[in-house]
Design a protein around this motif. Structure first.
Motif, mmCIF file in Angstrom:
data_model
loop_
_atom_site.group_PDB
_atom_site.id
_atom_site.type_symbol
_atom_site.label_atom_id
_atom_site.label_comp_id
_atom_site.label_asym_id
_atom_site.label_seq_id
_atom_site.Cartn_x
_atom_site.Cartn_y
_atom_site.Cartn_z
ATOM 1 N N GLU A 4 0.842 -1.351 -0.098
ATOM 2 C CA GLU A 4 -0.035 -0.089 -0.185
ATOM 3 C C GLU A 4 0.739 1.319 0.094
ATOM 4 O O GLU A 4 0.241 2.180 -0.162
ATOM 5 C CB GLU A 4 -1.071 -0.029 1.288
ATOM 6 N N ASN A 5 2.153 1.029 -0.019
ATOM 7 C CA ASN A 5 2.867 2.288 0.192
ATOM 8 C C ASN A 5 3.727 2.477 -1.113
ATOM 9 O O ASN A 5 4.193 3.661 -1.446
ATOM 10 C CB ASN A 5 4.250 2.139 1.250
ATOM 11 N N TYR A 6 3.805 1.622 -2.057
ATOM 12 C CA TYR A 6 4.391 1.931 -3.028
ATOM 13 C C TYR A 6 3.723 2.978 -4.331
ATOM 14 O O TYR A 6 2.626 3.029 -4.392
ATOM 15 C CB TYR A 6 4.605 0.647 -4.262
ATOM 16 N N VAL A 7 4.377 3.765 -4.807
ATOM 17 C CA VAL A 7 3.939 4.662 -5.730
ATOM 18 C C VAL A 7 4.502 4.524 -7.044
ATOM 19 O O VAL A 7 5.535 4.211 -7.337
ATOM 20 C CB VAL A 7 4.559 6.188 -5.271
ATOM 21 N N GLU A 63 8.064 6.948 3.411
ATOM 22 C CA GLU A 63 8.295 5.507 3.563
ATOM 23 C C GLU A 63 7.493 4.746 2.215
ATOM 24 O O GLU A 63 7.088 3.900 2.434
ATOM 25 C CB GLU A 63 7.597 4.928 4.946
ATOM 26 N N CYS A 64 7.719 5.673 1.172
ATOM 27 C CA CYS A 64 6.950 5.227 0.077
ATOM 28 C C CYS A 64 7.891 5.229 -1.246
ATOM 29 O O CYS A 64 8.511 5.967 -1.930
ATOM 30 C CB CYS A 64 5.861 6.134 -0.624
ATOM 31 N N PHE A 66 12.875 14.411 -3.088
ATOM 32 C CA PHE A 66 11.347 13.838 -2.173
ATOM 33 C C PHE A 66 12.020 12.750 -1.109
ATOM 34 O O PHE A 66 11.006 12.308 -0.478
ATOM 35 C CB PHE A 66 10.574 13.046 -3.123
ATOM 36 N N ASN A 67 13.354 12.569 -0.917
ATOM 37 C CA ASN A 67 13.514 11.742 0.225
ATOM 38 C C ASN A 67 12.942 10.283 -0.064
ATOM 39 O O ASN A 67 12.658 9.661 1.007
ATOM 40 C CB ASN A 67 13.270 12.266 1.583
ATOM 41 N N ALA A 68 12.895 9.906 -1.133
ATOM 42 C CA ALA A 68 12.057 8.556 -1.400
ATOM 43 C C ALA A 68 13.281 7.423 -1.020
ATOM 44 O O ALA A 68 14.358 7.436 -1.079
ATOM 45 C CB ALA A 68 11.897 8.391 -3.035
ATOM 46 N N PRO A 69 12.724 6.345 -0.316
ATOM 47 C CA PRO A 69 13.497 5.459 0.315
ATOM 48 C C PRO A 69 13.960 4.199 -0.667
ATOM 49 O O PRO A 69 14.940 3.560 -0.375
ATOM 50 C CB PRO A 69 12.486 4.695 1.386
ATOM 51 N N GLY A 70 13.386 4.297 -2.014
ATOM 52 C CA GLY A 70 13.615 3.387 -3.106
ATOM 53 C C GLY A 70 13.046 3.967 -4.309
ATOM 54 O O GLY A 70 11.963 4.424 -4.283
#
Length: 349
Positions: A8-11, A140-141, A167-171
Motif C-alpha cells: 500500500e506504500n508503493y507509488v 516511506e513510499c 523527495f527523500n524517497a526510500p527506494g
C-alpha cells in the motif's frame, strides 16, 4: 531510516507528453490511477519569497557577519530572499487560465523528450507531496517511475537524484513503459504499440527483454491528430456555418476525445454503411460532423498528411520492427500485439 516495504506504500508514476498518471498502492493492479494530471505548467513571474517558509524541500539560505566569530554576541543570522521561478500546475493552473487567458504555459515533455527539467520536477513535487500527500521528512513510499525507450542513463541518473534528494524517497525503480504494458496484460513476450500524444513507439519484447535495437519511434501522435482534425473541420463549410465561429485546436481535441464521434474504418467502402453526418451538442450549440470524423487518425497511416517526409507509416513500422528481430521469434510478436496510449482508444483502430 528504518521502514517496512508494504504494497500500500508503493507509488507508481507514469510519465507522458500530455498527462502524468500516478497512484499509491499496488495491491490491486486493476485500480485506476488516483492522480491524472496534465503536464502543462505555467511559470509565474519571478518574485521574492522566504525559502524558510517553504515545506517542499527548499533550503533556508542564511549569511553570517564576516566580522563576528561563532561565539560573538554580535553574530547575527539574516534571512535572504531569493528570486526563483514558481511553477503552477494542476487545478491551480486551470483556475488561473480561466481568469487570465494570456498566461503562457509549457509542456516539460514534448514528443517524449524532456525539454524542461525544472518544470518536470515541479510537476513531480506537486504529485508526490500535494496530490498523494506524502511527507518528505518521513517518506516511506518507494517509487516506480515508468519511462519511454528514448530516455538514457543520464536521464535515469537525474531522475534518481530528484527522487532521492528532493523527495527523500526510500527506494526507486525505473521501468520501461512498454515492458510494464506487457506485464499488465500477463505476457512476457509481445509487440507493444504505444500511440501517445507526441509520438508512437513500437517496441518488441522477448522473454521480458526489451529489444531496443529493433524498436522504432514515429514522431506522430495525438497532437498531430488534433491538428489534422482541425484542418478537416475548417474545410467543412456546413460545420462552420452551424458553429458560428472559427473552431480552435481545443474544440478539435474535445470532439476527438468524445465518445461515439470519431472512428477508424477498415476501408473506405465501409463509409456507405454510416450516416453522412451526425448531430452533436457542443457548448450549447447543435452542430453536425460529416465524414471527417472517420479520418482523424489518418496521419499515422499516411505521414505525408502532416507534411512530414521520410517517416514510416504505422503498418510499415510494425513490419520493420518485427523483421529486425530473430526469425524464430517473429511469430510470437505477430501473435501478441498490445495497443496502449491515450490515442489508441479510437473505435476500430
Amino acid at each position: 531510516m528504518h521502514f517496512t516495504l508494504k504494497e500500500e506504500n508503493y507509488v507508481v508514476v507514469e510519465n507522458g507528453s500530455w498527462r502524468i498518471k500516478a497512484g499509491i498502492g499496488v495491491s490491486d493492479t486493476n485500480q485506476s490511477p488516483s492522480v491524472i494530471i496534465s503536464t502543462e505548467v505555467a511559470k509565474q513571474a519571478e518574485s521574492d519569497f522566504d525559502k524558510q517558509n517553504e515545506n517542499l524541500g527548499q533550503q533556508e539560505i542564511s549569511s553570517t557577519s564576516d566580522n563576528s566569530g561563532p561565539n560573538s554576541p554580535d553574530n547575527t543570522t539574516q534571512k535572504v530572499t531569493v528570486k526563483e521561478p514558481i511553477y503552477i500546475c494542476g487545478s491551480q493552473l486551470r483556475e488561473l487560465k480561466e481568469s487570465n487567458n494570456s498566461i503562457v504555459t509549457t509542456f516539460p515533455i514534448q514528443r517524449g523528450v524532456i525539454v524542461n527539467w525544472e518544470a518536470l520536477e515541479a510537476l513531480w513535487r506537486h504529485i508526490i507531496l500535494k496530490e498523494l500527500n506524502i511527507k518528505r521528512a518521513r517518506n516511506e513510499c518507494p517509487v516506480l517511475v515508468t519511462v519511454p525507450n528514448s530516455w538514457t542513463k543520464e536521464h535515469f541518473e537525474r531522475i534518481a537524484h530528484i527522487f532521492f534528494e528532493t523527495f527523500n524517497a526510500p527506494g526507486l525503480y525505473i521501468a520501461n513503459q512498454a515492458l510494464m504494458t506487457l506485464y499488465g496484460i500477463g505476457c512476457l513476450s509481445g509487440l507493444v504499440v504505444d500511440v501517445g500524444y507526441g509520438k508512437t513507439e513500437i517496441t518488441p519484447i522477448l522473454d521480458c527483454s526489451v529489444q531496443y535495437h529493433a524498436a522504432i519511434t514515429i514522431p506522430i501522435g495525438g497532437q498531430d491528430f488534433d491538428d489534422y482534425f482541425l484542418s478537416l473541420l475548417l474545410s467543412d463549410t456546413q460545420f462552420l456555418m452551424e458553429y458560428g465561429e472559427t473552431p480552435d485546436i481545443e474544440i478539435a481535441r474535445i470532439l476527438k476525445e468524445s465518445d461515439n464521434i470519431c472512428e477508424v474504418l477498415p476501408d473506405v467502402n465501409f463509409i456507405e454503411d454510416k450516416p453522412d453526418r451526425i448531430e452533436i451538442e457542443f457548448n450549447g450549440r447543435k452542430v453536425t460532423i460529416g465524414p471527417e470524423r472517420f479520418q482523424v487518425v489518418e496521419p499515422i497511416f499516411d505521414p505525408l498528411l502532416t507534411k512530414k517526409e521520410g517517416i514510416l507509416s504505422l503498418p510499415e513500422a510494425i513490419y520493420q520492427t518485427i523483421y529486425h528481430c530473430e526469425p524464430d521469434k517473429r511469430n510470437i510478436l505477430w501473435e501478441n500485439i498490445a495497443f496502449t496510449g491515450g490515442s489508441s482508444l479510437f473505435k476500430g483502430i
